[in-house]
Motif scaffolding. Structure first.
Motif, PDB file in Angstrom:
ATOM      1  N   ARG A 300       0.880   6.221  -5.674  1.00  0.00           N
ATOM      2  CA  ARG A 300       2.243   6.577  -6.077  1.00  0.00           C
ATOM      3  C   ARG A 300       3.246   5.893  -5.155  1.00  0.00           C
ATOM      4  N   VAL A 301       4.500   5.839  -5.606  1.00  0.00           N
ATOM      5  CA  VAL A 301       5.499   5.138  -4.793  1.00  0.00           C
ATOM      6  C   VAL A 301       6.090   6.018  -3.694  1.00  0.00           C
ATOM      7  N   GLY A 302       5.889   7.323  -3.774  1.00  0.00           N
ATOM      8  CA  GLY A 302       6.481   8.126  -2.715  1.00  0.00           C
ATOM      9  C   GLY A 302       6.127   9.596  -2.751  1.00  0.00           C
ATOM     10  N   HIS A 303       6.495  10.273  -1.669  1.00  0.00           N
ATOM     11  CA  HIS A 303       6.245  11.698  -1.478  1.00  0.00           C
ATOM     12  C   HIS A 303       7.399  12.301  -0.707  1.00  0.00           C
ATOM     13  N   LEU A 331       9.792   5.880  -0.035  1.00  0.00           N
ATOM     14  CA  LEU A 331       9.656   4.814  -1.024  1.00  0.00           C
ATOM     15  C   LEU A 331       8.724   3.800  -0.381  1.00  0.00           C
ATOM     16  N   GLU A 332       7.483   3.673  -0.886  1.00  0.00           N
ATOM     17  CA  GLU A 332       6.477   2.887  -0.177  1.00  0.00           C
ATOM     18  C   GLU A 332       5.542   2.110  -1.108  1.00  0.00           C
ATOM     19  N   PRO A 333       6.079   1.180  -1.875  1.00  0.00           N
ATOM     20  CA  PRO A 333       5.184   0.361  -2.690  1.00  0.00           C
ATOM     21  C   PRO A 333       4.313  -0.529  -1.809  1.00  0.00           C
ATOM     22  N   GLY A 334       3.184  -0.942  -2.355  1.00  0.00           N
ATOM     23  CA  GLY A 334       2.300  -1.833  -1.611  1.00  0.00           C
ATOM     24  C   GLY A 334       1.452  -2.676  -2.539  1.00  0.00           C
ATOM     25  N   ILE A 335       0.951  -3.761  -2.009  1.00  0.00           N
ATOM     26  CA  ILE A 335      -0.015  -4.623  -2.703  1.00  0.00           C
ATOM     27  C   ILE A 335      -1.211  -4.769  -1.774  1.00  0.00           C
ATOM     28  N   TYR A 336      -2.423  -4.566  -2.327  1.00  0.00           N
ATOM     29  CA  TYR A 336      -3.639  -4.560  -1.529  1.00  0.00           C
ATOM     30  C   TYR A 336      -4.666  -5.486  -2.168  1.00  0.00           C
ATOM     31  N   LEU A 337      -4.965  -6.582  -1.511  1.00  0.00           N
ATOM     32  CA  LEU A 337      -5.911  -7.573  -2.021  1.00  0.00           C
ATOM     33  C   LEU A 337      -7.238  -7.371  -1.302  1.00  0.00           C
ATOM     34  N   PRO A 338      -8.229  -6.767  -1.966  1.00  0.00           N
ATOM     35  CA  PRO A 338      -9.480  -6.378  -1.302  1.00  0.00           C
ATOM     36  C   PRO A 338     -10.136  -7.533  -0.558  1.00  0.00           C
ATOM     37  N   GLY A 339     -10.555  -7.239   0.661  1.00  0.00           N
ATOM     38  CA  GLY A 339     -11.237  -8.213   1.486  1.00  0.00           C
ATOM     39  C   GLY A 339     -10.337  -9.248   2.123  1.00  0.00           C
ATOM     40  N   ARG A 340      -9.023  -9.152   1.869  1.00  0.00           N
ATOM     41  CA  ARG A 340      -8.122 -10.185   2.361  1.00  0.00           C
ATOM     42  C   ARG A 340      -6.991  -9.611   3.206  1.00  0.00           C
ATOM     43  N   PHE A 341      -6.020  -8.946   2.583  1.00  0.00           N
ATOM     44  CA  PHE A 341      -4.914  -8.370   3.344  1.00  0.00           C
ATOM     45  C   PHE A 341      -4.134  -7.410   2.458  1.00  0.00           C
ATOM     46  N   GLY A 342      -3.250  -6.660   3.083  1.00  0.00           N
ATOM     47  CA  GLY A 342      -2.365  -5.756   2.358  1.00  0.00           C
ATOM     48  C   GLY A 342      -0.959  -5.843   2.898  1.00  0.00           C
ATOM     49  N   VAL A 343      -0.006  -5.377   2.080  1.00  0.00           N
ATOM     50  CA  VAL A 343       1.401  -5.319   2.477  1.00  0.00           C
ATOM     51  C   VAL A 343       1.975  -3.986   1.974  1.00  0.00           C
ATOM     52  N   ARG A 344       2.664  -3.265   2.845  1.00  0.00           N
ATOM     53  CA  ARG A 344       3.386  -2.066   2.417  1.00  0.00           C
ATOM     54  C   ARG A 344       4.685  -2.000   3.209  1.00  0.00           C
ATOM     55  N   ILE A 345       5.748  -1.560   2.543  1.00  0.00           N
ATOM     56  CA  ILE A 345       7.039  -1.321   3.192  1.00  0.00           C
ATOM     57  C   ILE A 345       7.477   0.087   2.802  1.00  0.00           C
TER      58      ILE A 345
END
Length: 370
Positions: A300-303, A331-345
């Motif tokens: 989810r995008v937030g709590h 507000l915390e969207p993220g992209i997670y590429l398995p085995g490589r890296f992730g980004v969250r703000i």
């Protein structure tokens, strides 16, 4: 920011009674946990012994049933002048004093944190009484914050921002994730936090796990590193995430970061009084999906946040509750590429009459660390 006084608890108890009345409940039954701390200024030891606050909706006196050995602690709180204490002793029927506060045919909201053994005992003693979980009938019980609570959340957010600014000057490469996590813990405390809930440090492929526990992996040049940290300061929470890079990022890493940054801004721009909470999630998700990373945004995008770092409201598909001024949430969207890296703000924001205000104001750019 004013001190929380006995009068604050008088007002909170009155609001709780009004919310119970509006929901068609005869009373609120509040077990140990965040709700009890909020309404009664009380956090008893976590044991099997029954403690329960009863807030009637009809204006009758508020009562708290407590073990006799904990009477003095319960009587020493800032809320004690507004709450009648009823005690029970070991060897007695601990549920009898609570049953005496209820009546047949009543409808009661009960804390999600209540122990099943106590709820089942109440159901056995009062088979024609209806008990309903707060999450079902009053999910927004503490969701709307008053001005003092927002001030406290803003102060906690500013302390988390200062922690991030300081962590940028520490060494990352060649150190274990756990060492950087220890730095975050120390800095949060130095900036005023009394309790640290979490210090996520996800480097390289570990960043693709949103709830990675900082471990022994040695951070390397070329790693993207997700930093998610927060805790409690003066009774209210902080929670922020920033993503940094050890050395210069690749074009792909920079692109993914910018997509997440745009998604977070889209979520912020979507916050408005009356907007269903799910629409904020949709706004961020649309940006990520359009960029081709939709399947890699897995939460989810937030709590909500308040006296705990995770509480209602939840910004997720299917949540039709509308934004109300005074709600505070991440507000915390993220992209997670398995085995490589992730980004969250992640930022904490408060809904206002004309949109939203960020309670985290540290830089949201991709910082290069050494």
């Amino acid at each position: 920011m004013q001190e929380i006084t006995a009068q604050h608890f008088v007002e909170r108890l009155a609001r709780g009674a009004a919310q119970a009345r509006d929901a068609g409940l005869d009373a609120l039954l509040i077990a140990p946990g965040p709700d009890l701390a909020y309404f009664a200024d009380y956090l008893p030891p976590v044991t099997e012994r029954l403690t329960m606050l009863v807030i009637p909706s009809d204006g009758a006196p508020t009562t708290m049933v407590v073990p006799v050995l904990e009477h003095d602690s319960a009587a020493a709180t800032r809320a004690a002048g507004s709450i009648r204490l009823v005690t029970w002793a070991d060897g007695e029927d601990e549920h009898a004093p609570l049953v005496d506060q209820l009546w047949s045919g009543g409808r009661y909201g009960i804390s999600d944190s209540a122990w099943a053994m106590h709820l089942l005992a109440l159901q056995h003693a009062l088979p024609d009484v209806r008990f309903e979980a707060f999450s079902a009938v009053l999910p927004m019980l503490r969701a709307v914050k008053d001005a003092d609570e927002i001030d406290r959340l803003a102060a906690a957010g500013a302390a988390a921002d200062a922690t991030f600014e300081d962590i940028l000057s520490v060494s990352f490469a060649g150190r274990a994730e756990s060492e950087v996590a220890a730095d975050l813990d120390r800095l949060l405390r130095e900036h005023g936090h009394s309790h640290v809930d979490f210090t996520i440090v996800g480097s390289g492929p570990n960043g693709a796990n949103p709830h990675h526990e900082a471990g022994n992996r040695i951070i390397e040049p070329g790693d993207m590193v997700v930093l998610d940290f927060g805790g409690l300061m003066d009774g209210y929470g902080s929670d922020t995430t920033r993503t940094v890079h050890v050395g210069e990022p690749t074009d792909e890493e920079h692109e993914v970061f910018e997509v997440v940054k745009r998604a977070q801004q889209a979520a912020f721009d979507a916050v408005a009084v009356g907007v269903p909470l799910q629409e904020i999630d949709r706004a961020a998700r649309a940006v990520i999906a359009e960029a081709g990373y939709g399947k890699h945004f897995v939460h989810r995008v937030g709590h909500g946040i308040g006296t705990t770092t995770h509480e209602p409201p939840y910004l997720v598909e299917g949540e039709e509750q509308s934004v109300v001024a005074g709600m505070c949430f991440s507000l915390e969207p993220g992209i997670y590429l398995p085995g490589r890296f992730g980004v969250r703000i992640e930022d904490i924001v408060v809904a206002t009459a004309d949109g939203a205000q960020r309670l985290n104001n540290s830089s949201r750019e991709l910082h290069i660390v050494s």
